[in-house]
Design a protein around this motif. Structure first.
Motif, PDB file in Angstrom:
ATOM      1  N   PRO A  67       0.811  -1.254   0.008  1.00  0.00           N
ATOM      2  CA  PRO A  67       0.046   0.018  -0.054  1.00  0.00           C
ATOM      3  C   PRO A  67       0.960   1.116  -0.172  1.00  0.00           C
ATOM      4  CG  PRO A  67      -0.656  -1.663   1.694  1.00  0.00           C
ATOM      5  CD  PRO A  67       0.724  -2.072   1.386  1.00  0.00           C
ATOM      6  N   GLN A  68       0.181   2.453  -0.509  1.00  0.00           N
ATOM      7  CA  GLN A  68       1.281   3.655  -0.775  1.00  0.00           C
ATOM      8  C   GLN A  68       0.641   4.582   0.598  1.00  0.00           C
ATOM      9  OE1 GLN A  68       3.431   4.856  -3.141  1.00  0.00           O
ATOM     10  NE2 GLN A  68       3.640   2.385  -3.460  1.00  0.00           N
ATOM     11  N   CYS A  69       1.638   5.030   1.141  1.00  0.00           N
ATOM     12  CA  CYS A  69       1.657   6.055   2.221  1.00  0.00           C
ATOM     13  C   CYS A  69       1.577   7.415   1.526  1.00  0.00           C
ATOM     14  CB  CYS A  69       2.499   5.922   3.125  1.00  0.00           C
ATOM     15  SG  CYS A  69       2.676   4.302   4.117  1.00  0.00           S
ATOM     16  N   ILE A  70       0.903   8.340   2.219  1.00  0.00           N
ATOM     17  CA  ILE A  70       1.071   9.720   1.775  1.00  0.00           C
ATOM     18  C   ILE A  70       1.393  10.716   2.577  1.00  0.00           C
ATOM     19  CG2 ILE A  70      -1.395  10.026   2.070  1.00  0.00           C
ATOM     20  CD1 ILE A  70      -1.765  11.959  -0.305  1.00  0.00           C
ATOM     21  N   SER A  71       2.326  11.809   2.428  1.00  0.00           N
ATOM     22  CA  SER A  71       2.783  12.661   3.444  1.00  0.00           C
ATOM     23  C   SER A  71       2.396  14.002   2.699  1.00  0.00           C
ATOM     24  CB  SER A  71       4.187  12.491   3.550  1.00  0.00           C
ATOM     25  OG  SER A  71       4.741  13.233   4.326  1.00  0.00           O
ATOM     26  N   LEU A  72       1.867  14.823   3.500  1.00  0.00           N
ATOM     27  CA  LEU A  72       1.721  16.501   2.861  1.00  0.00           C
ATOM     28  C   LEU A  72       2.403  17.218   3.733  1.00  0.00           C
ATOM     29  CD1 LEU A  72      -2.160  16.346   2.065  1.00  0.00           C
ATOM     30  CD2 LEU A  72      -0.491  15.945   0.644  1.00  0.00           C
ATOM     31  N   THR A  73       2.841  18.614   3.056  1.00  0.00           N
ATOM     32  CA  THR A  73       3.727  19.420   3.894  1.00  0.00           C
ATOM     33  C   THR A  73       3.046  20.639   3.243  1.00  0.00           C
ATOM     34  OG1 THR A  73       5.587  17.944   4.035  1.00  0.00           O
ATOM     35  CG2 THR A  73       5.797  20.279   4.497  1.00  0.00           C
ATOM     36  N   LEU A  74       2.497  21.471   4.361  1.00  0.00           N
ATOM     37  CA  LEU A  74       1.851  22.812   3.985  1.00  0.00           C
ATOM     38  C   LEU A  74       3.054  24.003   4.106  1.00  0.00           C
ATOM     39  CD1 LEU A  74      -0.242  25.044   3.326  1.00  0.00           C
ATOM     40  CD2 LEU A  74      -0.839  24.908   5.524  1.00  0.00           C
ATOM     41  N   GLN A  75       3.326  24.937   3.270  1.00  0.00           N
ATOM     42  CA  GLN A  75       4.327  25.687   3.311  1.00  0.00           C
ATOM     43  C   GLN A  75       3.780  27.138   2.762  1.00  0.00           C
ATOM     44  OE1 GLN A  75       7.262  23.818   0.804  1.00  0.00           O
ATOM     45  NE2 GLN A  75       8.218  23.013   2.984  1.00  0.00           N
ATOM     46  N   PRO A  76       4.341  28.057   3.058  1.00  0.00           N
ATOM     47  CA  PRO A  76       4.098  29.472   2.509  1.00  0.00           C
ATOM     48  C   PRO A  76       4.070  29.539   1.221  1.00  0.00           C
ATOM     49  CG  PRO A  76       5.636  29.954   4.128  1.00  0.00           C
ATOM     50  CD  PRO A  76       5.653  28.158   4.088  1.00  0.00           C
ATOM     51  N   SER A  77       3.324  30.253   0.419  1.00  0.00           N
ATOM     52  CA  SER A  77       3.191  30.585  -0.900  1.00  0.00           C
ATOM     53  C   SER A  77       3.963  31.827  -1.211  1.00  0.00           C
ATOM     54  CB  SER A  77       2.073  30.517  -1.474  1.00  0.00           C
ATOM     55  OG  SER A  77       1.833  30.923  -2.837  1.00  0.00           O
ATOM     56  N   VAL A  78       4.618  31.630  -2.378  1.00  0.00           N
ATOM     57  CA  VAL A  78       5.307  32.708  -2.719  1.00  0.00           C
ATOM     58  C   VAL A  78       4.332  33.895  -3.173  1.00  0.00           C
ATOM     59  CG1 VAL A  78       5.687  31.905  -5.275  1.00  0.00           C
ATOM     60  CG2 VAL A  78       7.346  33.730  -4.256  1.00  0.00           C
ATOM     61  N   PHE A  79       3.177  33.615  -3.694  1.00  0.00           N
ATOM     62  CA  PHE A  79       2.094  34.447  -4.250  1.00  0.00           C
ATOM     63  C   PHE A  79       1.669  35.417  -3.342  1.00  0.00           C
ATOM     64  CE2 PHE A  79       2.014  30.948  -7.139  1.00  0.00           C
ATOM     65  CZ  PHE A  79       2.289  31.596  -8.589  1.00  0.00           C
ATOM     66  N   VAL A  80       1.433  34.964  -2.142  1.00  0.00           N
ATOM     67  CA  VAL A  80       1.366  35.730  -0.992  1.00  0.00           C
ATOM     68  C   VAL A  80       2.305  36.847  -0.744  1.00  0.00           C
ATOM     69  CG1 VAL A  80       0.491  35.910   1.551  1.00  0.00           C
ATOM     70  CG2 VAL A  80      -0.304  34.179   0.036  1.00  0.00           C
ATOM     71  N   ALA A  81       3.469  36.273  -0.742  1.00  0.00           N
ATOM     72  CA  ALA A  81       4.730  37.484  -0.412  1.00  0.00           C
ATOM     73  C   ALA A  81       4.633  38.271  -1.582  1.00  0.00           C
ATOM     74  CB  ALA A  81       5.942  36.772  -0.618  1.00  0.00           C
ATOM     75  N   ALA A  82       4.478  37.859  -2.783  1.00  0.00           N
ATOM     76  CA  ALA A  82       4.276  38.831  -3.897  1.00  0.00           C
ATOM     77  C   ALA A  82       3.020  40.038  -3.860  1.00  0.00           C
ATOM     78  CB  ALA A  82       4.160  38.011  -5.298  1.00  0.00           C
ATOM     79  N   ALA A  83       1.892  39.213  -3.506  1.00  0.00           N
ATOM     80  CA  ALA A  83       0.920  40.315  -3.032  1.00  0.00           C
ATOM     81  C   ALA A  83       1.071  41.170  -2.002  1.00  0.00           C
ATOM     82  CB  ALA A  83      -0.120  39.553  -2.657  1.00  0.00           C
ATOM     83  N   ILE A  84       1.902  40.954  -1.076  1.00  0.00           N
ATOM     84  CA  ILE A  84       2.240  42.119   0.022  1.00  0.00           C
ATOM     85  C   ILE A  84       3.116  42.995  -0.660  1.00  0.00           C
ATOM     86  CG2 ILE A  84       3.565  42.377   2.025  1.00  0.00           C
ATOM     87  CD1 ILE A  84       2.716  39.388   2.793  1.00  0.00           C
ATOM     88  N   VAL A  85       3.950  42.576  -1.247  1.00  0.00           N
ATOM     89  CA  VAL A  85       5.013  43.688  -2.109  1.00  0.00           C
ATOM     90  C   VAL A  85       4.276  44.560  -3.122  1.00  0.00           C
ATOM     91  CG1 VAL A  85       7.099  43.888  -3.812  1.00  0.00           C
ATOM     92  CG2 VAL A  85       7.049  42.172  -1.917  1.00  0.00           C
ATOM     93  N   ILE A  86       3.260  43.926  -3.833  1.00  0.00           N
ATOM     94  CA  ILE A  86       2.652  44.602  -4.681  1.00  0.00           C
ATOM     95  C   ILE A  86       1.484  45.605  -4.047  1.00  0.00           C
ATOM     96  CG2 ILE A  86       0.490  44.598  -6.463  1.00  0.00           C
ATOM     97  CD1 ILE A  86       1.985  41.840  -7.226  1.00  0.00           C
ATOM     98  N   VAL A  87       1.023  45.312  -2.941  1.00  0.00           N
ATOM     99  CA  VAL A  87       0.238  46.194  -2.426  1.00  0.00           C
ATOM    100  C   VAL A  87       0.976  47.419  -1.936  1.00  0.00           C
ATOM    101  CG1 VAL A  87      -0.969  46.582  -0.044  1.00  0.00           C
ATOM    102  CG2 VAL A  87      -1.487  44.653  -1.726  1.00  0.00           C
TER     103      VAL A  87
END
Length: 169
Positions: A72-92
């Motif tokens: 059987p296959q195991c699954i592992s998920l990792t949530l990390q910050p998105s570069v799009f949110v950082a870009a949105a902050i700079v754009i604002v």
């Protein structure tokens, strides 16, 4: 007790025209940096699941408990910050500075534009944190059978998915 920042000039003590606006922009930049760092620290999580495993006879079983030849296959998920949110902050921040330069007729107008940009940054960061975590924790990995599509919280967070066979017992 003396403040260590007492030697720095206040915006009101400067004779430079527009010093108070520059001070407000500096505050916006520091605020944006602080919220970006908070977003980066808070938008981290991981989880994993191994549906299936080993049966009483030592062979593999799938998530439903049925014997299978393949591991059987195991699954592992990792949530990390998105570069799009950082870009949105700079754009604002850049949009607010540009808008102050082009449209602000008075100091009050400039303050209003800068303050609204700060509110937008707070909303983007807070919304991104909440949406990415809620979405991430609602991904049904316990029901994952090794195939199908999992939808990730793009662009609010970045998720890395790894699959691997269940470990030998």
């Amino acid at each position: 007790m003396t403040n260590t920042l007492d030697h720095l000039p206040e915006a009101g003590s400067s004779s430079l025209p527009g010093a108070s606006i520059l001070a407000r922009v500096r505050g916006l930049i520091w605020s944006a940096l602080g919220y970006a760092l908070a977003y980066g620290f808070i938008t981290n999580a991981s989880r994993s699941a191994c549906p299936g495993g080993y049966g009483s006879d030592g062979g593999y079983v799938d998530a439903d408990g049925q014997p299978t030849v393949l591991a059987p296959q195991c699954i592992s998920l990792t949530l990390q910050p998105s570069v799009f949110v950082a870009a949105a902050i700079v754009i604002v921040v850049l949009a607010a500075i540009t808008r102050v330069l082009k449209r602000a007729g008075t100091e009050a107008d400039a303050f209003r534009i800068i303050d609204r940009a700060g509110i937008v940054i707070i909303a983007v960061v807070t919304g991104s944190i909440l949406i990415s975590h809620v979405w991430f924790w609602l991904i049904p990995i316990a029901d994952w059978n090794g195939s199908g599509t999992l939808w990730f919280p793009f662009p609010f967070g970045s998720v890395t998915m790894d699959t691997y066979p269940v470990a030998q017992g």
